[in-house]
Design a protein around this motif. Structure first.
Motif, mmCIF file in Angstrom:
data_model
loop_
_atom_site.group_PDB
_atom_site.id
_atom_site.type_symbol
_atom_site.label_atom_id
_atom_site.label_comp_id
_atom_site.label_asym_id
_atom_site.label_seq_id
_atom_site.Cartn_x
_atom_site.Cartn_y
_atom_site.Cartn_z
ATOM 1 N N ALA A 317 -9.280 -1.861 8.545
ATOM 2 C CA ALA A 317 -10.145 -0.784 8.037
ATOM 3 C C ALA A 317 -9.338 0.437 7.596
ATOM 4 C CB ALA A 317 -11.160 -0.379 9.094
ATOM 5 N N PHE A 318 -8.123 0.617 8.170
ATOM 6 C CA PHE A 318 -7.289 1.786 7.865
ATOM 7 C C PHE A 318 -6.281 1.525 6.744
ATOM 8 C CE2 PHE A 318 -8.568 2.059 12.331
ATOM 9 C CZ PHE A 318 -9.245 3.264 12.319
ATOM 10 N N ILE A 319 -6.215 0.290 6.256
ATOM 11 C CA ILE A 319 -5.272 -0.017 5.160
ATOM 12 C C ILE A 319 -5.905 0.448 3.854
ATOM 13 C CG2 ILE A 319 -4.111 -1.869 3.897
ATOM 14 C CD1 ILE A 319 -4.194 -3.465 6.598
ATOM 15 N N PRO A 320 -5.249 1.332 3.095
ATOM 16 C CA PRO A 320 -5.847 1.840 1.846
ATOM 17 C C PRO A 320 -5.854 0.750 0.768
ATOM 18 C CG PRO A 320 -3.629 2.668 2.076
ATOM 19 C CD PRO A 320 -3.925 1.932 3.346
ATOM 20 N N PRO A 321 -6.882 0.716 -0.072
ATOM 21 C CA PRO A 321 -6.931 -0.298 -1.144
ATOM 22 C C PRO A 321 -5.909 0.002 -2.239
ATOM 23 C CG PRO A 321 -8.747 1.219 -1.372
ATOM 24 C CD PRO A 321 -8.052 1.607 -0.096
ATOM 25 N N GLU A 322 -5.586 -1.022 -3.002
ATOM 26 C CA GLU A 322 -4.610 -0.846 -4.080
ATOM 27 C C GLU A 322 -5.236 -0.062 -5.219
ATOM 28 O OE1 GLU A 322 -3.202 -4.633 -5.288
ATOM 29 O OE2 GLU A 322 -2.224 -5.081 -3.377
ATOM 30 N N GLU A 323 -4.575 1.025 -5.574
ATOM 31 C CA GLU A 323 -5.096 1.882 -6.644
ATOM 32 C C GLU A 323 -4.611 1.376 -8.000
ATOM 33 O OE1 GLU A 323 -4.022 5.865 -5.866
ATOM 34 O OE2 GLU A 323 -5.207 6.022 -4.023
ATOM 35 N N LYS A 324 -5.455 1.568 -8.985
ATOM 36 C CA LYS A 324 -5.093 1.163 -10.335
ATOM 37 C C LYS A 324 -4.112 2.174 -10.924
ATOM 38 C CE LYS A 324 -9.448 -1.156 -11.328
ATOM 39 N NZ LYS A 324 -10.654 -1.169 -12.176
ATOM 40 N N THR A 325 -3.215 1.655 -11.745
ATOM 41 C CA THR A 325 -2.214 2.535 -12.361
ATOM 42 C C THR A 325 -2.892 3.465 -13.363
ATOM 43 O OG1 THR A 325 -1.824 0.823 -13.995
ATOM 44 C CG2 THR A 325 -0.335 0.868 -12.106
ATOM 45 N N ALA A 326 -2.618 4.771 -13.191
ATOM 46 C CA ALA A 326 -3.238 5.781 -14.057
ATOM 47 C C ALA A 326 -2.598 5.748 -15.444
ATOM 48 C CB ALA A 326 -3.069 7.168 -13.446
ATOM 49 N N ILE A 327 -3.429 5.796 -16.467
ATOM 50 C CA ILE A 327 -2.947 5.792 -17.858
ATOM 51 C C ILE A 327 -2.603 7.223 -18.256
ATOM 52 C CG2 ILE A 327 -3.557 5.251 -20.255
ATOM 53 C CD1 ILE A 327 -5.610 3.228 -18.971
ATOM 54 N N LYS A 328 -1.384 7.414 -18.674
ATOM 55 C CA LYS A 328 -0.938 8.765 -19.068
ATOM 56 C C LYS A 328 -1.574 9.131 -20.409
ATOM 57 C CE LYS A 328 3.488 8.552 -16.680
ATOM 58 N NZ LYS A 328 4.953 8.596 -16.863
ATOM 59 N N PRO A 329 -2.120 10.350 -20.492
ATOM 60 C CA PRO A 329 -2.714 10.773 -21.789
ATOM 61 C C PRO A 329 -1.637 11.045 -22.815
ATOM 62 C CG PRO A 329 -2.792 12.569 -20.201
ATOM 63 C CD PRO A 329 -2.263 11.385 -19.451
ATOM 64 N N GLN A 330 -1.915 10.649 -24.024
ATOM 65 C CA GLN A 330 -0.934 10.842 -25.100
ATOM 66 C C GLN A 330 -0.809 12.328 -25.436
ATOM 67 O OE1 GLN A 330 -2.254 8.469 -28.351
ATOM 68 N NE2 GLN A 330 -1.687 6.520 -27.387
ATOM 69 N N GLU A 331 0.427 12.712 -25.618
ATOM 70 C CA GLU A 331 0.703 14.123 -25.919
ATOM 71 C C GLU A 331 0.315 14.445 -27.366
ATOM 72 O OE1 GLU A 331 4.746 14.887 -25.108
ATOM 73 O OE2 GLU A 331 4.569 14.581 -22.941
ATOM 74 N N VAL A 332 -0.556 15.431 -27.479
ATOM 75 C CA VAL A 332 -1.016 15.853 -28.806
ATOM 76 C C VAL A 332 -0.024 16.870 -29.365
ATOM 77 C CG1 VAL A 332 -2.920 16.889 -30.107
ATOM 78 C CG2 VAL A 332 -3.391 15.512 -28.056
#
Length: 375
Positions: A317-332
């Protein structure tokens, strides 16, 4: 002089008598009916004095047929009056009655009138039922309600006679030249005698779990064979299809099948006793105190395993779930610098493309006008 083939009077009793040779008769010639032959209609000249006694038949009809019969009853009376038969409709009792009159001369017309009211009671429309009064027409009401015990199975087999969108019934009507009406627990058929015979066979076979398409296929082949005058008098068994009946059992097989072991005349080996097992493991030679310690150690190891398993389940119950890799926003790009020279070149190219399609005089005039505007 004795006749030819007869026995002489002085012959012995032991000898067999010689029979006269009879000429062979072809059965097909006896059964054939000349083409285009029709039975003469029964007229008043055949029975000028009429009938001696009055005959009548009555039949009940269901409640849902009352409205239709009420509408078409004048037509029924008119059709029967031409044959000098009177008809009565009793809506209180729910019955139809037909009876002969003094003017009736045909003794069989009352039987046809009885069949007419029977067909009307079985939901056959008047336009079809009135055809039974013709000499070359007959009817057959086949009872199918008691042929199948299971109600669901009966409905499925009855639906097979109809087919998808009534296609099977239509094919059967075309092949047998009969009108067929399926209503409730009966099948009403109206047509020539040969057709009625085929209809009854198909209906009964369908109720016996033989699909009507097999009989329809056989009827189509018979129809083509009857057109050939040479094959009319011969057997058609070699042309007709022969369908094998497959008895497919629908019983579900068990998950665990008991496989029989191969028979052996020798008995199974005797199982090891408790002492034999102790001798193999070496516990037999240990002291009581050593045995107790060994049992305690086994209990402790089991307890330790159980505790570790329980702890692992709690820690899940205390093991954190695997988080999805965050997509970096493209630099404008924030640069607001504008290349003026590049824009001018693009405009010149666009103008040159547009002016290329025009003649030279018009091009010069446009260039002069543009220069004046710029000034």
């Amino acid at each position: 002089m004795a006749a030819e083939g007869a026995l002489d009077p002085g012959a012995g009793a032991g000898k067999k008598r010689q029979r006269k040779a009879e000429p062979a008769v072809d059965e097909s010639e006896l059964l054939t009916v000349p083409d285009g032959w029709k039975e003469e209609p029964f007229t008043r000249e055949n029975n000028p004095k009429g009938l001696l006694e009055e005959s009548s038949f009555a039949t009940l009809f269901p409640k849902y047929r009352e409205a239709y019969l009420k509408e078409c009853w004048p037509l029924v009376q008119k059709a029967l009056s031409e044959c000098f038969v009177k008809a009565e409709l009793d809506l209180i009792e729910g019955s139809m009655t037909v009876a002969t009159t003094k003017k009736t001369f045909d003794p069989y017309v009352i039987v046809r009138a009885r069949d007419l009211i029977k067909l009307l009671a079985r939901s056959v429309p008047f336009e079809q039922a009135v055809r039974i009064l013709q000499d070359d027409m007959a009817c057959d009401i086949i009872k199918i309600g008691t042929l199948v015990r299971n109600r669901e199975r009966f409905i499925k087999r009855r639906q097979r006679l109809l087919g998808p969108k009534g296609s099977t019934l239509k094919a059967l009507e075309l092949l047998t030249t009969c009108y067929i009406m399926i209503q409730g627990n009966t099948v009403s058929a109206l047509g020539p005698f040969n057709g009625l015979k085929e209809v009854r066979k198909v209906v009964l076979d369908t109720m016996k779990n033989i699909h009507p398409i097999y009989n329809i296929k056989a009827l189509m082949i018979k129809r083509e064979l009857s057109k050939d005058p040479e094959l009319r008098t011969k057997s058609w068994d070699r042309f007709l299809p022969k369908f094998k009946h497959k008895n497919v059992s629908k019983r579900k097989e068990p998950k665990k099948k008991n496989v029989k072991k191969e028979y052996t005349p020798f008995p199974p080996p005797q199982p090891d006793s408790k002492i034999d097992k102790e001798l193999e493991s070496g516990e037999y030679f240990l002291k009581k105190s050593q045995r107790r310690r060994k049992k305690l150690d086994e209990v402790k190891t089991k307890q330790a395993e159980a505790v570790s398993k329980r702890q692992e389940e709690r820690n899940k119950a205390f093991i954190p779930p695997e988080e999805k890799t965050a997509i970096k926003p493209q630099e404008v790009s924030t640069s607001t610098k504008i290349d003026v020279n590049a824009i001018k070149e693009k405009v010149k190219k666009a103008k040159s493309k547009k002016l290329g399609a025009l003649p030279e005089a018009e091009v010069k005039q446009k260039l002069v006008s543009d220069k004046k505007k710029n000034k």
